[in-house]
Design a protein around this motif. Structure first.
Motif, PDB file in Angstrom:
ATOM      1  N   LEU A 174       0.828  -1.198   0.000  1.00 54.59           N
ATOM      2  CA  LEU A 174       0.000   0.000   0.000  1.00 54.59           C
ATOM      3  C   LEU A 174       0.868   1.256   0.000  1.00 54.59           C
ATOM      4  O   LEU A 174       1.941   1.279   0.589  1.00 54.59           O
ATOM      5  N   PHE A 175       0.335   2.320  -0.634  1.00 53.46           N
ATOM      6  CA  PHE A 175       0.955   3.637  -0.560  1.00 53.46           C
ATOM      7  C   PHE A 175      -0.156   4.673  -0.540  1.00 53.46           C
ATOM      8  O   PHE A 175      -1.032   4.673  -1.415  1.00 53.46           O
ATOM      9  N   ALA A 176      -0.156   5.558   0.467  1.00 55.91           N
ATOM     10  CA  ALA A 176      -1.146   6.628   0.576  1.00 55.91           C
ATOM     11  C   ALA A 176      -0.487   7.941   0.196  1.00 55.91           C
ATOM     12  O   ALA A 176       0.500   8.346   0.823  1.00 55.91           O
ATOM     13  N   ASP A 177      -1.019   8.612  -0.828  1.00 55.32           N
ATOM     14  CA  ASP A 177      -0.389   9.860  -1.260  1.00 55.32           C
ATOM     15  C   ASP A 177      -1.005  11.068  -0.560  1.00 55.32           C
ATOM     16  O   ASP A 177      -1.979  10.957   0.197  1.00 55.32           O
ATOM     17  N   ASP A 178      -0.457  12.249  -0.832  1.00 59.26           N
ATOM     18  CA  ASP A 178      -0.883  13.467  -0.146  1.00 59.26           C
ATOM     19  C   ASP A 178      -2.260  13.949  -0.591  1.00 59.26           C
ATOM     20  O   ASP A 178      -2.866  14.800   0.068  1.00 59.26           O
ATOM     21  N   ALA A 179      -2.747  13.416  -1.708  1.00 58.84           N
ATOM     22  CA  ALA A 179      -4.074  13.800  -2.200  1.00 58.84           C
ATOM     23  C   ALA A 179      -5.184  12.967  -1.558  1.00 58.84           C
ATOM     24  O   ALA A 179      -6.358  13.208  -1.795  1.00 58.84           O
ATOM     25  N   GLY A 180      -4.800  11.967  -0.773  1.00 54.66           N
ATOM     26  CA  GLY A 180      -5.786  11.105  -0.138  1.00 54.66           C
ATOM     27  C   GLY A 180      -6.095   9.846  -0.911  1.00 54.66           C
ATOM     28  O   GLY A 180      -6.988   9.088  -0.534  1.00 54.66           O
ATOM     29  N   ASP A 181      -5.369   9.629  -2.005  1.00 53.16           N
ATOM     30  CA  ASP A 181      -5.576   8.415  -2.800  1.00 53.16           C
ATOM     31  C   ASP A 181      -4.741   7.268  -2.226  1.00 53.16           C
ATOM     32  O   ASP A 181      -3.658   7.481  -1.679  1.00 53.16           O
ATOM     33  N   LEU A 182      -5.252   6.066  -2.386  1.00 53.25           N
ATOM     34  CA  LEU A 182      -4.566   4.864  -1.908  1.00 53.25           C
ATOM     35  C   LEU A 182      -4.141   4.032  -3.107  1.00 53.25           C
ATOM     36  O   LEU A 182      -4.962   3.701  -3.966  1.00 53.25           O
ATOM     37  N   TRP A 183      -2.860   3.687  -3.168  1.00 50.74           N
ATOM     38  CA  TRP A 183      -2.321   2.902  -4.270  1.00 50.74           C
ATOM     39  C   TRP A 183      -2.009   1.488  -3.778  1.00 50.74           C
ATOM     40  O   TRP A 183      -1.454   1.308  -2.696  1.00 50.74           O
ATOM     41  N   ILE A 184      -2.357   0.510  -4.600  1.00 43.20           N
ATOM     42  CA  ILE A 184      -2.205  -0.894  -4.224  1.00 43.20           C
ATOM     43  C   ILE A 184      -1.474  -1.627  -5.343  1.00 43.20           C
ATOM     44  O   ILE A 184      -1.804  -1.476  -6.522  1.00 43.20           O
ATOM     45  N   TYR A 185      -0.476  -2.406  -4.972  1.00 48.50           N
ATOM     46  CA  TYR A 185       0.216  -3.221  -5.971  1.00 48.50           C
ATOM     47  C   TYR A 185       0.658  -4.521  -5.321  1.00 48.50           C
ATOM     48  O   TYR A 185       0.614  -4.679  -4.105  1.00 48.50           O
ATOM     49  N   GLN A 186       1.069  -5.453  -6.153  1.00 49.84           N
ATOM     50  CA  GLN A 186       1.525  -6.751  -5.683  1.00 49.84           C
ATOM     51  C   GLN A 186       2.946  -6.979  -6.178  1.00 49.84           C
ATOM     52  O   GLN A 186       3.218  -6.850  -7.372  1.00 49.84           O
ATOM     53  N   ILE A 193      -1.110  -1.772 -11.227  1.00 50.97           N
ATOM     54  CA  ILE A 193      -1.262  -1.045  -9.974  1.00 50.97           C
ATOM     55  C   ILE A 193      -2.689  -0.541  -9.876  1.00 50.97           C
ATOM     56  O   ILE A 193      -3.296  -0.142 -10.866  1.00 50.97           O
ATOM     57  N   PHE A 194      -3.232  -0.606  -8.683  1.00 50.79           N
ATOM     58  CA  PHE A 194      -4.606  -0.192  -8.447  1.00 50.79           C
ATOM     59  C   PHE A 194      -4.619   1.085  -7.630  1.00 50.79           C
ATOM     60  O   PHE A 194      -3.764   1.297  -6.775  1.00 50.79           O
ATOM     61  N   ILE A 195      -5.602   1.925  -7.887  1.00 50.14           N
ATOM     62  CA  ILE A 195      -5.716   3.176  -7.152  1.00 50.14           C
ATOM     63  C   ILE A 195      -7.133   3.310  -6.606  1.00 50.14           C
ATOM     64  O   ILE A 195      -8.098   2.934  -7.265  1.00 50.14           O
ATOM     65  N   SER A 196      -7.238   3.817  -5.390  1.00 48.42           N
ATOM     66  CA  SER A 196      -8.524   4.114  -4.767  1.00 48.42           C
ATOM     67  C   SER A 196      -8.666   5.620  -4.682  1.00 48.42           C
ATOM     68  O   SER A 196      -7.850   6.299  -4.059  1.00 48.42           O
ATOM     69  N   ILE A 197      -9.700   6.156  -5.346  1.00 46.90           N
ATOM     70  CA  ILE A 197      -9.990   7.577  -5.279  1.00 46.90           C
ATOM     71  C   ILE A 197     -11.364   7.739  -4.646  1.00 46.90           C
ATOM     72  O   ILE A 197     -12.320   7.101  -5.079  1.00 46.90           O
ATOM     73  N   PRO A 198     -11.512   8.556  -3.625  1.00 54.25           N
ATOM     74  CA  PRO A 198     -12.819   8.743  -2.998  1.00 54.25           C
ATOM     75  C   PRO A 198     -13.878   9.025  -4.054  1.00 54.25           C
ATOM     76  O   PRO A 198     -13.637   9.778  -4.990  1.00 54.25           O
ATOM     77  N   PRO A 199     -15.084   8.393  -3.984  1.00 57.45           N
ATOM     78  CA  PRO A 199     -15.521   7.538  -2.873  1.00 57.45           C
ATOM     79  C   PRO A 199     -15.215   6.061  -3.044  1.00 57.45           C
ATOM     80  O   PRO A 199     -16.108   5.230  -3.177  1.00 57.45           O
ATOM     81  N   LEU A 200     -13.952   5.721  -3.055  1.00 58.98           N
ATOM     82  CA  LEU A 200     -13.479   4.347  -3.028  1.00 58.98           C
ATOM     83  C   LEU A 200     -13.827   3.561  -4.285  1.00 58.98           C
ATOM     84  O   LEU A 200     -14.459   2.523  -4.255  1.00 58.98           O
ATOM     85  N   ASN A 201     -13.401   4.089  -5.427  1.00 59.35           N
ATOM     86  CA  ASN A 201     -13.464   3.351  -6.676  1.00 59.35           C
ATOM     87  C   ASN A 201     -12.068   2.848  -7.004  1.00 59.35           C
ATOM     88  O   ASN A 201     -11.108   3.603  -6.965  1.00 59.35           O
ATOM     89  N   TYR A 202     -11.973   1.573  -7.343  1.00 60.33           N
ATOM     90  CA  TYR A 202     -10.673   0.971  -7.606  1.00 60.33           C
ATOM     91  C   TYR A 202     -10.574   0.612  -9.075  1.00 60.33           C
ATOM     92  O   TYR A 202     -11.517   0.126  -9.668  1.00 60.33           O
ATOM     93  N   PHE A 203      -9.420   0.874  -9.648  1.00 60.47           N
ATOM     94  CA  PHE A 203      -9.220   0.410 -11.003  1.00 60.47           C
ATOM     95  C   PHE A 203      -7.748   0.136 -11.241  1.00 60.47           C
ATOM     96  O   PHE A 203      -6.881   0.674 -10.560  1.00 60.47           O
ATOM     97  N   ASN A 204      -7.509  -0.702 -12.205  1.00 55.97           N
ATOM     98  CA  ASN A 204      -6.142  -1.056 -12.579  1.00 55.97           C
ATOM     99  C   ASN A 204      -5.695  -0.072 -13.641  1.00 55.97           C
ATOM    100  O   ASN A 204      -6.168  -0.112 -14.766  1.00 55.97           O
TER     101      ASN A 204
END
Length: 214
Positions: A174-186, A193-204
């Motif tokens: 996991l990586f949380a950036d300063d904009a409030g987005d959450l990045w996910i990778y394996q 890489i996946f990103i979560s942007i409020p309101p919590l939509n995830y996409f590759n």
């Protein structure tokens, strides 16, 4: 700056590099040259995960402790199977264990709390603190949680990442950036890489067609 490689541990002080390697003649040398993880631990020690297991670096002596048992006991950790160490914004340390979940070491009180019985499972892959100081956890099965920094209660959870992806191999990160987005990778997996942007939509974001995962 520290760099872990397959051939040793490298430190750059702004002027020169110094390389630490295993030396069979010295018990306080690096345990193994193959580095898989580097983490800042309590008391300014560097926790180094190698192919042969955990070793801890003492910056005062520029050497490695040949036996980590007393340090594990000091922080009430069960054994050396530590996979991640995270320092939060208040100076506390979160230890992830390969099979026994999550431990929180509070620096002010020098006490450790085992949090495994509050979790989805003991297989915690990573933890990160976001810009609002809340914590995100991801498990090896792809389960994602957001927990309050004040109450530790679950504020959000989703199984969709694990359900829609082939969850095998190395852990999620996991990586949380300063904009409030959450990045996910394996690690070491070609899943993008996946990103979560409020309101919590995830996409590759590396896929040709972005996939919403909730």
């Amino acid at each position: 700056m520290w760099f872990g490689t397959m051939t040793g541990l490298n430190r750059y002080d702004g002027y020169t590099f110094k390389t630490f390697r295993h030396d069979v003649r010295h018990a306080t040398s690096l345990r193994d040259n193959y580095i898989t993880g580097l983490f800042t631990g309590p008391e300014e020690k560097l926790w180094v995960i190698t192919r042969s297991g955990l070793t801890i670096y003492n910056p005062l002596t520029e050497s490695f402790y040949p036996n980590t048992t007393r340090w594990l006991q000091r922080y009430a950790l069960p054994d050396s199977a530590i996979t991640q160490v995270v320092k939060d914004k208040t100076g506390n340390f979160w230890f992830m264990h390969a099979t026994q979940g999550l431990f929180k070491y509070t620096s002010r009180t020098k006490s450790t709390q085992k949090l495994t019985n509050t979790l989805h499972s003991a297989s915690v892959s990573d933890l990160v603190q976001d810009k609002n100081n809340d914590f995100w956890l991801i498990y090896r099965d792809g389960m994602l949680e957001k927990r309050s920094s004040k109450t530790w209660q679950v504020m959000f959870s989703s199984r969709n990442l694990g359900q829609q992806q082939a969850v095998t191999g190395p852990d999620f990160r996991l990586f949380a950036d300063d904009a409030g987005d959450l990045w996910i990778y394996q690690e070491e997996q070609p899943l993008g890489i996946f990103i979560s942007i409020p309101p919590l939509n995830y996409f590759n974001i590396t896929a040709a067609n972005r996939k919403t995962l909730n």
